[in-house]
Enzyme design. Structure first.
Site, PDB file in Angstrom:
ATOM      1  N   ASP A 137      -5.116   3.785   0.021  1.00 12.17           N
ATOM      2  CA  ASP A 137      -6.230   4.046   0.930  1.00 12.17           C
ATOM      3  C   ASP A 137      -6.611   5.523   0.872  1.00 12.17           C
ATOM      4  O   ASP A 137      -5.828   6.385   1.271  1.00 12.17           O
ATOM      5  CB  ASP A 137      -5.821   3.661   2.353  1.00 12.17           C
ATOM      6  CG  ASP A 137      -6.966   3.749   3.346  1.00 12.17           C
ATOM      7  OD1 ASP A 137      -8.083   4.118   2.938  1.00 12.17           O
ATOM      8  OD2 ASP A 137      -6.741   3.443   4.535  1.00 12.17           O
TER       9      ASP A 137
ATOM     10  N   TYR B 151      -2.913  11.403   6.188  1.00 10.74           N
ATOM     11  CA  TYR B 151      -3.225  10.061   6.681  1.00 10.74           C
ATOM     12  C   TYR B 151      -2.208   9.050   6.156  1.00 10.74           C
ATOM     13  O   TYR B 151      -1.851   9.055   4.973  1.00 10.74           O
ATOM     14  CB  TYR B 151      -4.623   9.626   6.244  1.00 10.74           C
ATOM     15  CG  TYR B 151      -4.835   8.149   6.465  1.00 10.74           C
ATOM     16  CD1 TYR B 151      -5.046   7.654   7.745  1.00 10.74           C
ATOM     17  CD2 TYR B 151      -4.732   7.242   5.410  1.00 10.74           C
ATOM     18  CE1 TYR B 151      -5.177   6.299   7.971  1.00 10.74           C
ATOM     19  CE2 TYR B 151      -4.863   5.888   5.626  1.00 10.74           C
ATOM     20  CZ  TYR B 151      -5.093   5.423   6.909  1.00 10.74           C
ATOM     21  OH  TYR B 151      -5.206   4.072   7.122  1.00 10.74           O
TER      22      TYR B 151
ATOM     23  N   GLU C  92      -4.098  -7.209   5.330  1.00 12.76           N
ATOM     24  CA  GLU C  92      -3.283  -6.051   5.692  1.00 12.76           C
ATOM     25  C   GLU C  92      -2.342  -6.427   6.840  1.00 12.76           C
ATOM     26  O   GLU C  92      -2.734  -7.110   7.783  1.00 12.76           O
ATOM     27  CB  GLU C  92      -4.188  -4.898   6.114  1.00 12.76           C
ATOM     28  CG  GLU C  92      -3.436  -3.627   6.483  1.00 12.76           C
ATOM     29  CD  GLU C  92      -4.374  -2.486   6.858  1.00 12.76           C
ATOM     30  OE1 GLU C  92      -3.931  -1.332   6.805  1.00 12.76           O
ATOM     31  OE2 GLU C  92      -5.542  -2.762   7.209  1.00 12.76           O
TER      32      GLU C  92
ATOM     33  N   HIS D 255      -9.212   6.620   2.552  1.00 16.00           N
ATOM     34  CA  HIS D 255      -9.719   6.815   3.911  1.00 16.00           C
ATOM     35  C   HIS D 255     -10.971   7.682   3.928  1.00 16.00           C
ATOM     36  O   HIS D 255     -11.171   8.528   4.808  1.00 16.00           O
ATOM     37  CB  HIS D 255      -8.647   7.386   4.838  1.00 16.00           C
ATOM     38  CG  HIS D 255      -8.642   6.730   6.189  1.00 16.00           C
ATOM     39  ND1 HIS D 255      -9.099   7.352   7.319  1.00 16.00           N
ATOM     40  CD2 HIS D 255      -8.244   5.490   6.584  1.00 16.00           C
ATOM     41  CE1 HIS D 255      -8.976   6.550   8.363  1.00 16.00           C
ATOM     42  NE2 HIS D 255      -8.465   5.403   7.941  1.00 16.00           N
TER      43      HIS D 255
ATOM     44  N   GLU E 145     -13.810  -1.537   6.962  1.00 14.97           N
ATOM     45  CA  GLU E 145     -13.156  -1.609   8.262  1.00 14.97           C
ATOM     46  C   GLU E 145     -13.975  -0.988   9.385  1.00 14.97           C
ATOM     47  O   GLU E 145     -13.768  -1.325  10.558  1.00 14.97           O
ATOM     48  CB  GLU E 145     -11.767  -0.963   8.215  1.00 14.97           C
ATOM     49  CG  GLU E 145     -11.752   0.531   7.983  1.00 14.97           C
ATOM     50  CD  GLU E 145     -10.340   1.065   7.816  1.00 14.97           C
ATOM     51  OE1 GLU E 145      -9.962   1.959   8.584  1.00 14.97           O
ATOM     52  OE2 GLU E 145      -9.619   0.581   6.922  1.00 14.97           O
TER      53      GLU E 145
ATOM     54  N   ARG F  38     -13.643  -5.598   3.866  1.00 22.30           N
ATOM     55  CA  ARG F  38     -12.524  -5.455   4.807  1.00 22.30           C
ATOM     56  C   ARG F  38     -12.976  -5.431   6.268  1.00 22.30           C
ATOM     57  O   ARG F  38     -12.317  -4.822   7.128  1.00 22.30           O
ATOM     58  CB  ARG F  38     -11.735  -4.185   4.475  1.00 22.30           C
ATOM     59  CG  ARG F  38     -11.180  -4.177   3.041  1.00 22.30           C
ATOM     60  CD  ARG F  38     -10.083  -3.154   2.863  1.00 22.30           C
ATOM     61  NE  ARG F  38      -8.933  -3.493   3.690  1.00 22.30           N
ATOM     62  CZ  ARG F  38      -8.586  -2.839   4.799  1.00 22.30           C
ATOM     63  NH1 ARG F  38      -9.310  -1.815   5.235  1.00 22.30           N
ATOM     64  NH2 ARG F  38      -7.524  -3.209   5.480  1.00 22.30           N
TER      65      ARG F  38
ATOM     66  N   ARG G 237       0.847  -1.193   0.000  1.00 25.12           N
ATOM     67  CA  ARG G 237       0.000   0.000   0.000  1.00 25.12           C
ATOM     68  C   ARG G 237       0.877   1.235   0.000  1.00 25.12           C
ATOM     69  O   ARG G 237       1.759   1.372   0.844  1.00 25.12           O
ATOM     70  CB  ARG G 237      -0.912   0.003   1.227  1.00 25.12           C
ATOM     71  CG  ARG G 237      -2.040   1.007   1.140  1.00 25.12           C
ATOM     72  CD  ARG G 237      -2.794   1.115   2.457  1.00 25.12           C
ATOM     73  NE  ARG G 237      -2.117   2.025   3.376  1.00 25.12           N
ATOM     74  CZ  ARG G 237      -2.629   2.438   4.536  1.00 25.12           C
ATOM     75  NH1 ARG G 237      -3.814   1.985   4.933  1.00 25.12           N
ATOM     76  NH2 ARG G 237      -1.961   3.260   5.316  1.00 25.12           N
TER      77      ARG G 237
ATOM     78  N   TRP H 271     -12.458  11.822   8.458  1.00 25.04           N
ATOM     79  CA  TRP H 271     -11.054  11.422   8.684  1.00 25.04           C
ATOM     80  C   TRP H 271     -10.856   9.979   8.213  1.00 25.04           C
ATOM     81  O   TRP H 271      -9.868   9.673   7.607  1.00 25.04           O
ATOM     82  CB  TRP H 271     -10.690  11.503  10.175  1.00 25.04           C
ATOM     83  CG  TRP H 271      -9.227  11.208  10.363  1.00 25.04           C
ATOM     84  CD1 TRP H 271      -8.168  12.062  10.151  1.00 25.04           C
ATOM     85  CD2 TRP H 271      -8.629   9.953  10.732  1.00 25.04           C
ATOM     86  NE1 TRP H 271      -6.961  11.434  10.381  1.00 25.04           N
ATOM     87  CE2 TRP H 271      -7.229  10.126  10.746  1.00 25.04           C
ATOM     88  CE3 TRP H 271      -9.145   8.709  11.071  1.00 25.04           C
ATOM     89  CZ2 TRP H 271      -6.344   9.099  11.074  1.00 25.04           C
ATOM     90  CZ3 TRP H 271      -8.257   7.689  11.398  1.00 25.04           C
ATOM     91  CH2 TRP H 271      -6.877   7.872  11.396  1.00 25.04           C
TER      92      TRP H 271
ATOM     93  N   GLU I 106      -8.916   1.547  -1.580  1.00 24.98           N
ATOM     94  CA  GLU I 106      -9.600   1.311  -0.315  1.00 24.98           C
ATOM     95  C   GLU I 106     -10.356   2.544   0.166  1.00 24.98           C
ATOM     96  O   GLU I 106      -9.846   3.669   0.079  1.00 24.98           O
ATOM     97  CB  GLU I 106      -8.562   0.902   0.739  1.00 24.98           C
ATOM     98  CG  GLU I 106      -9.125   0.643   2.108  1.00 24.98           C
ATOM     99  CD  GLU I 106      -8.038   0.400   3.139  1.00 24.98           C
ATOM    100  OE1 GLU I 106      -8.345   0.504   4.337  1.00 24.98           O
ATOM    101  OE2 GLU I 106      -6.890   0.123   2.746  1.00 24.98           O
TER     102      GLU I 106
END
Length: 405
Positions: A212, A159, A341, A214, A264, A285, A147, A405, A238
């Site tokens: 990612d 991030y 991950e 995010h 997630e 995920r 990643r 975030w 992601e």
């Protein structure tokens, strides 16, 4: 085998972990992870005040019934606190069942589908060149999927890129209140395509790359980014956008062929049901700790398999080695497992508390055949590291508007 006692531990070997220990009348015990980063004590209270009293004297072998009791038997279902509590008990019960059977948990789940578990590592850099140097380090360690995250010029923090290059574990104790980070989609868009262009030029097509977002983009912005990244053939993009409205991903899916991954922050199959059955994502995920444990994840994986969606469990450093082990047993026994991950096994202090036999070999995790989950917990060592209140960051646009975030 009746449950005699349930203990809840909070330890901070650089970051907070909530660990549950279920003990049966004959002394057999199992371990579970109940960590919810930034809300750890809420889970402790939920467990100690509301869950533990209901389970003493119950049959530890009745995993499915206890899972349903803790989920269906509570009017206020779902949510991170509830499901982390359910998850920790569930993991511990599977751990006990494996120990009693003398088998690793993956054997109870159907046995191995593969000899090892493929991982993706993180390459986080202060600029593009630094990120690519980190990619080379990962390749040298044997990783074949990586990643990529890079600091964004013009923003103080980004991030995935650690402040002052500190370790994930070092940051937790320095955040007694939520830190705030700026976000600019325009500045981000100037960086990311160039990052992957240079990565492919330097490393070719044999390494799998991931990224990612995010959840910082709107659906149409995510669609645009996915389109821009198509030439670089990502394994997946992601958290391209928030999906509380699962219909958001219809917009993204209709505009790009870049594979999509999300999950997630999800706590049940209902959070991802539409995304999976409408084939709007390619990887789910969800994490065992946050989505109901091994029992729940096995069902989500089976549901996803029908729709050609693979699993790629969350592997953040705020999930303890107990959760990671639960993922490994699921991954090795799940037909539609995709990739895991991996951010390491924790710092030196953490490794003195959580003992396990998992091995990293050539970018894969190899499991030993220890009964249960194969992780032990040193209570006395854990006592050395007291809880510290800590939070994940919050994000604001450059004009001050609170953002994702």
């Amino acid at each position: 085998m009746k449950i005699k006692e349930i203990k809840v531990f909070v330890t901070n070997p650089g970051r907070n972990f909530v660990t549950v220990k279920v003990i049966t009348e004959d002394g057999t015990y199992g371990l579970g992870d109940a960590t919810v980063n930034g809300r750890e004590l809420a889970v402790v209270t939920y467990l100690e005040e509301h869950v533990v009293p209901c389970l003493i004297g119950r049959d530890a072998h009745s995993i499915e019934d206890i899972w349903q009791y803790l989920y269906r038997g509570v009017y206020w279902r779902r949510g991170a606190i509830t499901m982390a509590s359910v998850a920790a008990i569930d993991m511990a019960l599977w751990d006990i069942k494996g120990k009693v059977a003398g088998l690793p948990v993956y054997q109870l789940l159907g046995g191995k589908c593969r000899h090892g578990i493929n991982l993706y590592a993180h390459a986080n850099g202060v600029d593009i060149d630094d990120t690519l140097d980190k990619v080379q380090e990962c390749i040298d360690q044997g990783f074949k999927a990586i990643r990529l995250q890079s600091a964004i010029p013009g923003l103080k923090e980004t991030y995935g890129v650690l402040a002052d290059k500190k370790d994930y574990f070092e940051l937790q104790g320095t955040r007694p209140l939520p830190p705030e980070q700026e976000w600019s989609t325009a500045k981000y868009f100037k960086l990311v395509p160039e990052l992957f262009k240079k990565a492919r030029e330097r490393f070719g097509d044999d390494i799998e790359f991931l990224h990612d977002v995010h959840s910082r983009l709107t659906p149409i912005e995510s669609a645009r980014l996915g389109k821009m990244l198509e030439p670089y053939n990502l394994l997946f993009l992601e958290d391209a956008s928030m999906a509380e409205n699962q219909g958001n991903y219809k917009i993204i899916r209709h505009h790009t062929s870049t594979p999509l991954a999300i999950g997630e922050t999800y706590n049940t199959v209902w959070d991802c049901k539409d995304l999976i059955q409408n084939q709007l994502i390619d990887y789910i995920r969800v994490a065992a700790t946050h989505a109901g444990g091994i029992t729940a994840l096995k069902k989500i994986a089976s549901f996803a398999d029908i729709y050609n969606v693979r699993t790629a469990p969350h592997g953040a450093p705020d999930l303890s080695p107990i959760c990671f082990a639960a993922h490994m047993h699921l991954n090795i026994s799940t037909t539609n497992f995709g990739i895991q991950e991996f951010v390491g096994f924790g710092n030196a202090q953490s490794q003195t508390i959580f003992k396990h036999g998992m091995r990293l070999e050539n970018g894969m995790i190899m499991l030993e055949d220890a009964p249960g989950l194969g992780v032990d917990f040193d209570e006395k060592e854990a006592e050395k590291y007291e809880y510290k209140r800590s939070y994940l960051p919050v994000s604001r646009l450059e004009d001050g508007t609170l953002w994702h975030w």
